[in-house]
Design a protein around this motif. Structure first.
Motif, PDB file in Angstrom:
ATOM      1  N   TYR B  33       0.840  -1.197   0.000  1.00 47.00           N
ATOM      2  CA  TYR B  33       0.000   0.000   0.000  1.00 47.00           C
ATOM      3  C   TYR B  33       0.877   1.250   0.000  1.00 47.00           C
ATOM      4  O   TYR B  33       1.951   1.268   0.607  1.00 47.00           O
ATOM      5  N   TYR B  35       0.329   5.277   1.183  1.00 43.66           N
ATOM      6  CA  TYR B  35      -0.515   6.267   1.855  1.00 43.66           C
ATOM      7  C   TYR B  35       0.197   7.617   1.844  1.00 43.66           C
ATOM      8  O   TYR B  35       1.420   7.694   1.773  1.00 43.66           O
ATOM      9  N   GLN B  37       0.198  11.116   4.422  1.00 45.56           N
ATOM     10  CA  GLN B  37      -0.222  11.619   5.718  1.00 45.56           C
ATOM     11  C   GLN B  37      -0.114  13.123   5.723  1.00 45.56           C
ATOM     12  O   GLN B  37       0.959  13.686   5.510  1.00 45.56           O
ATOM     13  N   GLY B  40      -3.955  16.561  10.450  1.00 45.47           N
ATOM     14  CA  GLY B  40      -5.387  16.615  10.688  1.00 45.47           C
ATOM     15  C   GLY B  40      -6.228  15.759   9.757  1.00 45.47           C
ATOM     16  O   GLY B  40      -7.457  15.779   9.846  1.00 45.47           O
ATOM     17  N   MET B  41      -5.554  14.988   8.873  1.00 46.62           N
ATOM     18  CA  MET B  41      -6.322  14.190   7.912  1.00 46.62           C
ATOM     19  C   MET B  41      -6.022  12.703   8.011  1.00 46.62           C
ATOM     20  O   MET B  41      -6.543  11.908   7.240  1.00 46.62           O
ATOM     21  N   GLY B  42      -5.180  12.327   8.916  1.00 42.32           N
ATOM     22  CA  GLY B  42      -4.869  10.920   9.053  1.00 42.32           C
ATOM     23  C   GLY B  42      -4.112  10.400   7.848  1.00 42.32           C
ATOM     24  O   GLY B  42      -3.414  11.146   7.162  1.00 42.32           O
ATOM     25  N   LEU B  43      -4.264   9.111   7.583  1.00 42.00           N
ATOM     26  CA  LEU B  43      -3.634   8.495   6.425  1.00 42.00           C
ATOM     27  C   LEU B  43      -4.685   8.262   5.346  1.00 42.00           C
ATOM     28  O   LEU B  43      -5.764   7.754   5.624  1.00 42.00           O
ATOM     29  N   LEU B  45      -5.285   6.500   1.533  1.00 41.80           N
ATOM     30  CA  LEU B  45      -4.726   5.504   0.625  1.00 41.80           C
ATOM     31  C   LEU B  45      -4.636   6.057  -0.791  1.00 41.80           C
ATOM     32  O   LEU B  45      -5.619   6.548  -1.343  1.00 41.80           O
ATOM     33  N   GLY B  58      -6.712   3.820  -4.824  1.00 39.74           N
ATOM     34  CA  GLY B  58      -7.232   4.024  -3.490  1.00 39.74           C
ATOM     35  C   GLY B  58      -8.133   5.238  -3.424  1.00 39.74           C
ATOM     36  O   GLY B  58      -8.850   5.550  -4.376  1.00 39.74           O
ATOM     37  N   GLU B  59      -8.024   5.930  -2.316  1.00 39.90           N
ATOM     38  CA  GLU B  59      -8.906   7.064  -2.054  1.00 39.90           C
ATOM     39  C   GLU B  59      -8.496   8.332  -2.809  1.00 39.90           C
ATOM     40  O   GLU B  59      -9.333   9.106  -3.241  1.00 39.90           O
ATOM     41  N   PHE B  90       3.850   7.099   3.196  1.00 41.69           N
ATOM     42  CA  PHE B  90       4.153   5.848   3.875  1.00 41.69           C
ATOM     43  C   PHE B  90       3.772   4.674   2.990  1.00 41.69           C
ATOM     44  O   PHE B  90       2.717   4.663   2.359  1.00 41.69           O
ATOM     45  N   GLN B 101      -0.977  -4.632   8.908  1.00 42.06           N
ATOM     46  CA  GLN B 101      -0.078  -3.956   7.974  1.00 42.06           C
ATOM     47  C   GLN B 101       1.182  -3.498   8.704  1.00 42.06           C
ATOM     48  O   GLN B 101       1.114  -3.026   9.835  1.00 42.06           O
ATOM     49  N   PHE B 103       4.428  -0.922   8.425  1.00 38.90           N
ATOM     50  CA  PHE B 103       4.725   0.342   7.772  1.00 38.90           C
ATOM     51  C   PHE B 103       6.220   0.604   7.665  1.00 38.90           C
ATOM     52  O   PHE B 103       6.999   0.234   8.544  1.00 38.90           O
TER      53      PHE B 103
END
Lengths: 114, 112
Positions: B33, B35, B37, B40-43, B45, B58-59, B90, B101, B103
């Protein structure tokens, strides 16, 4: 689509006090749930997961989390916080039947005060 | 056993430049995967792969391409970098029978 809410930006706790980091999720069907921790300038490290079975899951470094299906929650807990627990904590969810993707929350900064 | 490694650790690009981020894992994991980062938005994809020779969106895939020519490597490409791609990237991997998972340490990218 799956999603996670971590409602608090930062959690402050005194060393030795109980620590709780909240997580609620939304997913179709049964969930896989995870907690990860990130220390400064590092990648994410796995803490614990719920797949099936006992609702109380124990993980690394004395952390545990309780799966509550009716409240769609998976709060992370530690009975006695250490200064070294100060880090960024992420909750994540995946649908049991679904794609191979995790949805992460935005993270909670935990600050343990000596 | 190095786990998941990422190259480079830090990079500065000018708008319009291209680059490739390399992720390597030595655990024989099927899934990999990428990602990003952001504060304020997290991870989120970007792309992922369920096996050698396969990739999926992904997203947030726009502006990125990926390739998985070898099982152990997963490359993330930026063809024409934009300031909005300034982020920490990441890579993660997992085996097919486990949901956990693992990292890498991350790549910090600054696009000017």
């Amino acid at each position: 689509a799956q999603s996670v809410a971590q409602p608090e930006d930062q959690v402050n706790v005194a060393e030795g006090n109980p620590l709780t980091v909240k997580c609620t999720y939304s997913v179709s069907g049964n969930p896989y749930l995870f907690w990860y921790v990130q220390y400064p300038n590092r990648g994410l490290q796995f803490l614990l997961k719920y797949i099936t079975g006992d609702n109380l899951v124990k993980g690394s470094y004395g952390f545990e989390a309780e799966f509550n299906k009716s409240q769609t929650s998976f709060h992370l807990k530690k009975p006695s916080a250490l200064v070294s627990d100060s880090a960024l904590y992420f909750c994540a969810v995946r649908a049991y039947y679904g794609n191979n993707r995790l949805a992460f929350g935005k993270g909670n900064q935990v600050v343990v005060i000596p | 056993n190095a786990g998941v490694t990422q190259t480079p650790k830090f990079r500065v690009l000018k708008t319009g430049q291209s680059m490739t981020l390399l992720c390597a894992q030595d655990m024989n994991h099927e899934y990999m995967y990428w990602y990003r980062q952001d504060p304020g938005m997290g991870l989120r994809l970007i792309h992922y792969s369920v096996g050698e020779g396969t990739t999926a969106k992904g997203e947030v895939p726009d502006g990125y391409n990926v390739s998985r020519l070898k099982k152990q490597n997963f490359l993330l490409g930026l063809e024409s970098a934009a300031p909005s791609q300034t982020s920490v990237y990441f890579c993660a991997s997992r085996e097919g029978s486990s949901e956990t998972q693992y990292f890498g340490p991350g790549t910090r990218l600054l696009v000017l």
